[in-house]
Design a protein around this motif. Structure first.
Motif, PDB file in Angstrom:
ATOM      1  N   GLU A   1      44.180  36.833  47.816  1.00 27.53           N
ATOM      2  CA  GLU A   1      44.206  35.379  47.714  1.00 27.53           C
ATOM      3  C   GLU A   1      45.247  35.012  46.660  1.00 27.53           C
ATOM      4  OE1 GLU A   1      41.053  31.830  46.714  1.00 27.53           O
ATOM      5  OE2 GLU A   1      40.249  33.850  47.138  1.00 27.53           O
ATOM      6  N   TRP A   2      45.999  33.907  46.901  1.00 29.11           N
ATOM      7  CA  TRP A   2      46.994  33.495  45.907  1.00 29.11           C
ATOM      8  C   TRP A   2      46.257  33.053  44.639  1.00 29.11           C
ATOM      9  CZ3 TRP A   2      52.221  31.097  47.663  1.00 29.11           C
ATOM     10  CH2 TRP A   2      52.728  31.852  48.722  1.00 29.11           C
ATOM     11  N   GLY A   3      46.608  33.669  43.549  1.00 26.80           N
ATOM     12  CA  GLY A   3      45.896  33.404  42.301  1.00 26.80           C
ATOM     13  C   GLY A   3      45.196  34.663  41.816  1.00 26.80           C
ATOM     14  N   GLN A   4      45.172  35.640  42.717  1.00 26.40           N
ATOM     15  CA  GLN A   4      44.631  36.946  42.343  1.00 26.40           C
ATOM     16  C   GLN A   4      45.754  37.961  42.212  1.00 26.40           C
ATOM     17  OE1 GLN A   4      41.546  38.173  45.025  1.00 26.40           O
ATOM     18  NE2 GLN A   4      40.202  36.470  44.428  1.00 26.40           N
ATOM     19  N   GLY A   5      45.457  39.051  41.516  1.00 29.94           N
ATOM     20  CA  GLY A   5      46.432  40.123  41.365  1.00 29.94           C
ATOM     21  C   GLY A   5      46.417  41.048  42.573  1.00 29.94           C
ATOM     22  N   ALA A   6      47.287  42.032  42.507  1.00 29.28           N
ATOM     23  CA  ALA A   6      47.367  43.017  43.572  1.00 29.28           C
ATOM     24  C   ALA A   6      46.016  43.717  43.702  1.00 29.28           C
ATOM     25  CB  ALA A   6      48.460  44.033  43.250  1.00 29.28           C
ATOM     26  N   ASN A   7      45.612  43.918  44.936  1.00 27.43           N
ATOM     27  CA  ASN A   7      44.332  44.576  45.185  1.00 27.43           C
ATOM     28  C   ASN A   7      44.511  46.084  45.057  1.00 27.43           C
ATOM     29  OD1 ASN A   7      41.968  45.653  46.175  1.00 27.43           O
ATOM     30  ND2 ASN A   7      41.654  43.920  47.599  1.00 27.43           N
ATOM     31  N   LEU A   8      44.186  46.594  43.894  1.00 23.54           N
ATOM     32  CA  LEU A   8      44.435  48.020  43.632  1.00 23.54           C
ATOM     33  C   LEU A   8      43.343  48.905  44.211  1.00 23.54           C
ATOM     34  CD1 LEU A   8      45.984  47.840  40.050  1.00 23.54           C
ATOM     35  CD2 LEU A   8      47.086  47.661  42.283  1.00 23.54           C
ATOM     36  N   ASP A   9      42.228  48.286  44.582  1.00 29.51           N
ATOM     37  CA  ASP A   9      41.195  49.059  45.278  1.00 29.51           C
ATOM     38  C   ASP A   9      41.722  49.503  46.629  1.00 29.51           C
ATOM     39  OD1 ASP A   9      39.561  48.606  43.130  1.00 29.51           O
ATOM     40  OD2 ASP A   9      38.526  46.895  44.049  1.00 29.51           O
ATOM     41  N   VAL A  10      42.376  48.587  47.301  1.00 29.79           N
ATOM     42  CA  VAL A  10      42.973  48.948  48.588  1.00 29.79           C
ATOM     43  C   VAL A  10      44.025  50.028  48.387  1.00 29.79           C
ATOM     44  CG1 VAL A  10      44.319  48.115  50.561  1.00 29.79           C
ATOM     45  CG2 VAL A  10      42.498  46.679  49.588  1.00 29.79           C
ATOM     46  N   LEU A  11      44.801  49.865  47.322  1.00 30.96           N
ATOM     47  CA  LEU A  11      45.795  50.906  47.044  1.00 30.96           C
ATOM     48  C   LEU A  11      45.116  52.254  46.874  1.00 30.96           C
ATOM     49  CD1 LEU A  11      48.677  51.868  46.376  1.00 30.96           C
ATOM     50  CD2 LEU A  11      48.192  51.339  43.966  1.00 30.96           C
ATOM     51  N   GLU A  12      44.030  52.253  46.100  1.00 32.94           N
ATOM     52  CA  GLU A  12      43.341  53.523  45.861  1.00 32.94           C
ATOM     53  C   GLU A  12      42.891  54.138  47.185  1.00 32.94           C
ATOM     54  OE1 GLU A  12      40.388  53.678  42.756  1.00 32.94           O
ATOM     55  OE2 GLU A  12      40.365  55.863  42.952  1.00 32.94           O
TER      56      GLU A  12
ATOM     57  N   THR B   1      49.991  38.396  36.544  1.00 30.03           N
ATOM     58  CA  THR B   1      50.605  39.641  36.082  1.00 30.03           C
ATOM     59  C   THR B   1      49.752  40.826  36.528  1.00 30.03           C
ATOM     60  OG1 THR B   1      51.435  38.502  34.126  1.00 30.03           O
ATOM     61  CG2 THR B   1      51.455  40.903  34.057  1.00 30.03           C
ATOM     62  N   ASN B   2      50.383  41.752  37.212  1.00 32.34           N
ATOM     63  CA  ASN B   2      49.664  42.930  37.682  1.00 32.34           C
ATOM     64  C   ASN B   2      49.659  44.035  36.640  1.00 32.34           C
ATOM     65  OD1 ASN B   2      48.834  42.201  40.369  1.00 32.34           O
ATOM     66  ND2 ASN B   2      51.027  42.151  40.884  1.00 32.34           N
ATOM     67  N   ASP B   3      48.652  44.879  36.720  1.00 34.18           N
ATOM     68  CA  ASP B   3      48.493  45.957  35.750  1.00 34.18           C
ATOM     69  C   ASP B   3      49.207  47.215  36.269  1.00 34.18           C
ATOM     70  OD1 ASP B   3      47.735  47.940  34.042  1.00 34.18           O
ATOM     71  OD2 ASP B   3      45.586  47.468  34.108  1.00 34.18           O
ATOM     72  N   LEU B   4      50.415  47.414  35.775  1.00 33.45           N
ATOM     73  CA  LEU B   4      51.200  48.538  36.292  1.00 33.45           C
ATOM     74  C   LEU B   4      50.663  49.879  35.827  1.00 33.45           C
ATOM     75  CD1 LEU B   4      54.834  47.141  35.862  1.00 33.45           C
ATOM     76  CD2 LEU B   4      53.382  47.099  37.899  1.00 33.45           C
ATOM     77  N   SER B   5      50.059  49.881  34.652  1.00 30.09           N
ATOM     78  CA  SER B   5      49.559  51.170  34.146  1.00 30.09           C
ATOM     79  C   SER B   5      48.453  51.691  35.071  1.00 30.09           C
ATOM     80  CB  SER B   5      49.049  51.020  32.711  1.00 30.09           C
ATOM     81  OG  SER B   5      47.901  50.205  32.685  1.00 30.09           O
ATOM     82  N   LYS B   6      47.722  50.771  35.674  1.00 29.42           N
ATOM     83  CA  LYS B   6      46.647  51.167  36.591  1.00 29.42           C
ATOM     84  C   LYS B   6      47.238  51.747  37.890  1.00 29.42           C
ATOM     85  CE  LYS B   6      42.151  49.301  37.937  1.00 29.42           C
ATOM     86  NZ  LYS B   6      41.370  48.028  37.911  1.00 29.42           N
TER      87      LYS B   6
END
Lengths: 443, 443, 443, 443
Positions: free
Chosen positions: B158-169, B195-200
């Motif tokens: 959703e616009w306003g949310q960060g990248a879905n890193l669960d899906v990435l995982e 801002t997305n969390d690149l370290s994650k």
């Protein structure tokens, strides 16, 4: 920190390595600093008193009104101001191509990018094109064409000669099946000072009723040499802002004929940044920019066009003709040869001067810079060491040129050429004194 | 001729058309002139007294020392001066990426071109990549990825949310065969202030020992947000000169890890202008430039880096953190919502503010410009009309921001929002007064 | 050499020494450098990020179009171009005085020189003049009048009050013999923010049919406050380029009534550089300049006048009225007193703010500069330590002012004043939001 | 309004009126516009392509780094930054006078104001001074001396000759009573290109143990010709920023010996703006400025001094020597006479060239500007119509001069002089080619 320790600076000039014809590498002359840190604070560390005499064939001198126009903060390019400004630019920039039917694109890129945009928007991988190799810049364009997977018929001439249009005629004559999709030609080869006859190319295409697109690199010609996009049936013409427009580098300016636009609809070459479609979409929206333009260059281009129109494009061309003729007369008076082998190819924007074999032309360029604050063009690739180049394009007047020519005379003496000082200046000024018009705004 | 007849000027503001999610069109607000000819002479036809308050998230304010450094004629880029200058730039520009092992490229292009360069040098057509759609700019990048013929797994939030890193995982976990060649992620989505969390992302790649390249758009983050290329194992990071570097548009700056450089050797994507190989060849020669750079931007970049280093990159980041926090406190005090849905994604370079449904956010942007000489960011695409954006990046200080916030308060009142004037400024300055450091050069 | 060793820099701020009333010394706040050599290379050694917020009552912010117009090489001032330019300036500069009958002089000097020119061209040594001491700048002018050997009746008021016109009336009433040759009055006393009522001075002169010349220092009023040279029968009015005209320092602009010109024919004061006769001689010749003018300032003045006329002089005055009113509302909201004791004297170009006795106002000015990149005016002489000044004149808009006011609030908190943050901004913006007009070029 | 109707522009050049020796009027060449309104918008209405070749003996070409340094907003001159900058300037500016014991004053004025400051601070009305009339500028200074009520012994020479030091010797020999208070001498008379021998003046003063002050106008010499204030016992030396310092007009720079400072304590001349005492008071306070300086010129002066020191003052002088010598060789080659009658007086900053009686030298100047974008100096007063002047001072290099000389050759041909084109350039470049050093920063 504010501590700068610089014990010494050593500049060494690398000898030009013997170039291979296949090389696509332009040459520079370089220097080494024992420490580079000095540069971090010192913007003008090669300072010399007085003006730098800039006579490379690009980037060229920027007129003061253009520098002024660009001396500004950034702006929101989505406000109404920038689209309104852009609209005037798109209308007016067509005039430098002498086109009323073309569609211009002002892409934030260099001439190399403009080349790529011209090719990838109109052609598809594997398309057969005819391209003329007559010097370093046509070589670089052909290299690009091949790397972009086009099927290039390279028509090579000796460096110093123009495009071999006899070969073109044969190819057209043989190509009843219209396998040739485009003719790619550099209007003015900057490396050798050779201007090709575009009207003849058009004549041949018409003679054989050949539908190939005519793609023209006008980087060192447009705004300086006679260029007639509509009349000559050029399909894509392109130039760069840092050439005869006399701006900083940063805008690749392209003009596409209706036929080129039509071709772009079916081109399968992969591109995004250079894709005309994005521009066309934003043109329709009236917002013009698919991505962020340089605010400064837009205002600079406005000022540059205003100056060109105030002078009159035809007067600009006539001025370049005077500068070219004067330069050639000087070269002749010096007893040196023009790299350009025939008068029909003489360029009014750059003159490549052949030096005797006992002189390394790179030494002339180095000396110009080290002793006279004069920037001349190196000989590139095949003609490295053999020619030096005098660029005489852009915002330049006759007395500037005569100062340059006087400098070249001293340098020639420096390097052991038996020149009669003043001879070239005399020949050039004899011609100029008869031909310089009064400045219209001052009559 | 010097005759300009202008009977009248009419500006009309087009209502924002209802945008489609699939649209890749950024929006502008436009004006129409009965005649455009007036613009030909009048450079500043939308003049308003005092400074323009530039609070779009790019292009941003250029500091005076940088404007000064760029106020210069062209130079011969083949003389020793430009390579020597370039050498210092290449060394120093790595510092803004916090990289010692990376190889930088300063390409005469925009962020869009930098994107293309990152992709086409490291990947081959058909390569599978994972890309996160969280706003207009990630959308545009994904559009580019698809048009360049990569096989994109779009992970939408959703616009306003960060990248879905669960899906990435999940995707990484499932990809034992390493079919995923690259993860493409926008560090800071400029359209929504996320801002997305690149370290994650790095953590996940390491967790699954996945060799995919990590390609990061840092356009609105680098030089403003904490960015650690080497530490986070970013393979390609990129930004544009007109963002936090506070220059004009015109340089796409890319930094490539050794792994990315290695990948570039086997990439089969077609490219010439954006090809790193040409740069690498000229780096070896010590001349650095395969084609003409902008002399002005090189000197400007030198000045911009000097200013950043004088302030200290970490101090620059801390300043942006203060500006971001102060802005968010003001938004909260106004009783408005941040488009960014969770604190972990709050951006310190741009804040997208949600307006009540009875207000058209575009009207806020128009009014800012028409009445207060304030440039705010429009809501783009999905959030057009729903958010306006306050850019707070680049060469900016706290009092400038407070002036902007005071302006926004008046505009909100103009458009009927029941704001308590001064409330946002009070909240922001309560925080700032506790946190602004003394200016080191003036202590 | 290129070696700069700088081990450290120490800035110390000297405490303001207790000033004597008789002192004619303006105060500065100073710093000491262990070594000054660093400055030789480092132009901006007190760099701070973002814009400097310049709120001293002169020199003031220069608009970008004016900076651009001045960014130019020198020219031959004897060519036709400069006289033609000068002619337009002389015609147009009269408009800022609202005079059609006056004769303007644009002298390469400062306000102090313009004072001297006004006095020495119209008066003779020993002439009796009436002059009002109401603050530091009227004090300095009186000091000059006395040193130039005029016989000055000093009419002193408490600092914070306007000129005592009752005393003037008595003097005029008693002066049937017309021994008073001139009335010298500062329209706007920059040190205390007091504006005098010039129409009343004219009324009194007329009432007593007194032929004394009316000489007016309009340094911090002209182009910002309502000023009507012809209507008010002002005989000499003067200003400086660095004030409301928003140029660099360097032109003292004087306008002389026909009566003043007539008086100049018999003045026996010794002068050459400031002698109007030399100008008048060259005006007749059509070459205009008895000595070399600043080419850059002439073009700058052209641009400055163009901007003022584009905005409209009355709109410029209205803008200053808004800025002054907004500032005073903020001061009131802070619970502080205006140094100006009555509303009738309130100045719309500068506000002098009284601080409680436990605060040293100089500390406010230092802190503004050291922490907030904000330049405020010191209290001078009698009011040193007691007031700080907010200049709100020249090329300035409302959001700039609100940023300044927000800054002042934080500083007041810094120095221990119990301020409610946001209170002044709220009061100011409540007024401004009701009164700011749309920007005409953007409607 | 934005409507500009310009039906036509007519420029007419007024013929130089026959000048009287007693005239103190410098001449211009003028133009008339049917309407001047065009100028209001068009900053560069006498635009011509390429650089303006500026060869008047002031104002001279400004180097780019100086233009850059001045391209800035105003600043608070009471902040610590400006005094710190000023301190370095006061220390460094003494070096251009070759003085360690002098006290410099940088007054916001022109050379004419600097003259007045030199005279009124050291002398009292009625004081006897010896002054040399050798051309237009010494004439103007003498006019000033007389109007300031000094008792001037005018020692006249034929224009083209230096100061008659034999007469000086007689006067000194006869003046056992030391009634002569000062010797006023122009180091380099800009109107005739005559350089006086200051060491000889000092020799004579010493020979007769005469205590007269030595006041020197170094306007067109300092920073270009060998000037040794301390060694030659000069008591007041002065120059203007727009001359060899290569800045815009606006600073009159004066250096006073201890003896001159001592004399200033008893001078009874009336002055305020030009009074050194005010400066000395502020020097002691460490704030330096009794009234507002031009921020831009201070930064410009910093940059100008840095460039001069980088080149080395002695190298700067040697460069001017080369330029002067080369110009004279060209004049000789053209078969024309130097207005300067003996080699001992030859000026290295300006050459006045006598034309045959059948040529009006003003026509040469007009033609230079109208056809070649070349600005030459007019003949002034007694030599109007008889000489034209080539200024060769300031930031100028050899190739610029050669361009000018080539232009002059064409103009001479234009006006009917039987010149051999190239002859002057040949003579000049033969000399220069032997004598130009390598550029130190580029070796």
């Amino acid at each position: 920190m504010n501590t700068l320790h610089v014990s010494s600076i050593v500049l060494t000039f690398s000898a030009p390595t013997s170039p291979e014809i296949i090389s696509t590498t332009p040459f520079h002359f370089s220097l080494k600093l024992k420490t580079d840190r000095i540069l971090r604070r010192k913007m003008d560390y090669v300072y010399a008193p007085g003006k730098n005499h800039l006579f490379v064939p690009g980037p060229v001198n920027i007129p003061e009104p253009v520098l002024r126009a660009m001396n500004r903060n950034n702006e929101d390019y989505r406000s109404p101001a920038i689209p309104a400004l852009t609209k005037t630019l798109l209308e007016d920039v067509k005039k430098i191509f002498k086109s009323t039917t073309g569609t211009p694109f002002m892409i934030p890129t260099t001439g190399t990018g403009a080349w790529e945009s011209a090719l990838t928007n109109t052609l598809s991988p594997g398309d057969r094109i005819v391209s003329f190799l007559i010097g370093q810049f046509s070589l670089l364009w052909i290299d690009q064409q091949q790397r972009l997977n086009f099927n290039v018929d390279v028509v090579e001439s000796e460096w110093g000669q123009g495009a071999n249009l006899d070969v073109l005629e044969s190819k057209l004559a043989e190509d009843g099946g219209h396998t040739i999709k485009a003719i790619c030609i550099v209007h003015n080869e900057t490396a050798t000072g050779v201007t090709n006859d575009l009207s003849k190319v058009r004549f041949l295409l018409d003679k054989y009723k050949h539908p190939a697109l005519l793609l023209v690199d006008g980087v060192s010609s447009i705004c300086a040499l006679d260029f007639r996009m509509d009349e000559w049936g050029v399909d894509v013409a392109l130039t760069g802002s840092q050439k005869a427009l006399s701006l900083p580098t940063g805008i690749g300016i392209i003009c596409a004929s209706p036929k080129a636009l039509e071709a772009s609809k079916t081109s399968t070459s992969v591109k995004v940044f250079f894709d005309w479609k994005d521009y066309l979409k934003f043109y329709k929206l009236g917002t013009y920019w698919p991505y962020t333009p340089s605010i400064q260059l837009l205002y600079g281009l406005r000022a540059a066009l205003d100056l060109l129109f105030e002078e009159g494009i035809d007067n600009v061309i006539a001025r370049h003709s005077r500068l070219g003729k004067a330069t050639r007369l000087a070269v002749e008076a010096w007893g040196l040869k023009n790299c350009t082998q025939k008068e029909e190819w003489y360029s009014d924007t750059v003159t490549a001067v052949l030096v005797p074999s006992y002189i390394d032309s790179s030494e002339i360029v180095r000396r110009a810079w080290k002793r006279y604050n004069l920037s001349l063009g190196l000989g590139l690739n095949k003609v490295a060491g053999k020619v030096f180049r005098i660029g005489h394009l852009g915002n330049l007047n006759e007395l500037q040129l005569l100062g340059c020519l006087a400098g070249v005379e001293m340098i020639l003496k420096d390097v052991g050429y038996p020149i009669k000082l003043g001879s070239g200046v005399a020949a050039a000024s004899a011609y100029l004194q008869n031909n310089i018009p009064l400045i219209p705004s001052r009559i």
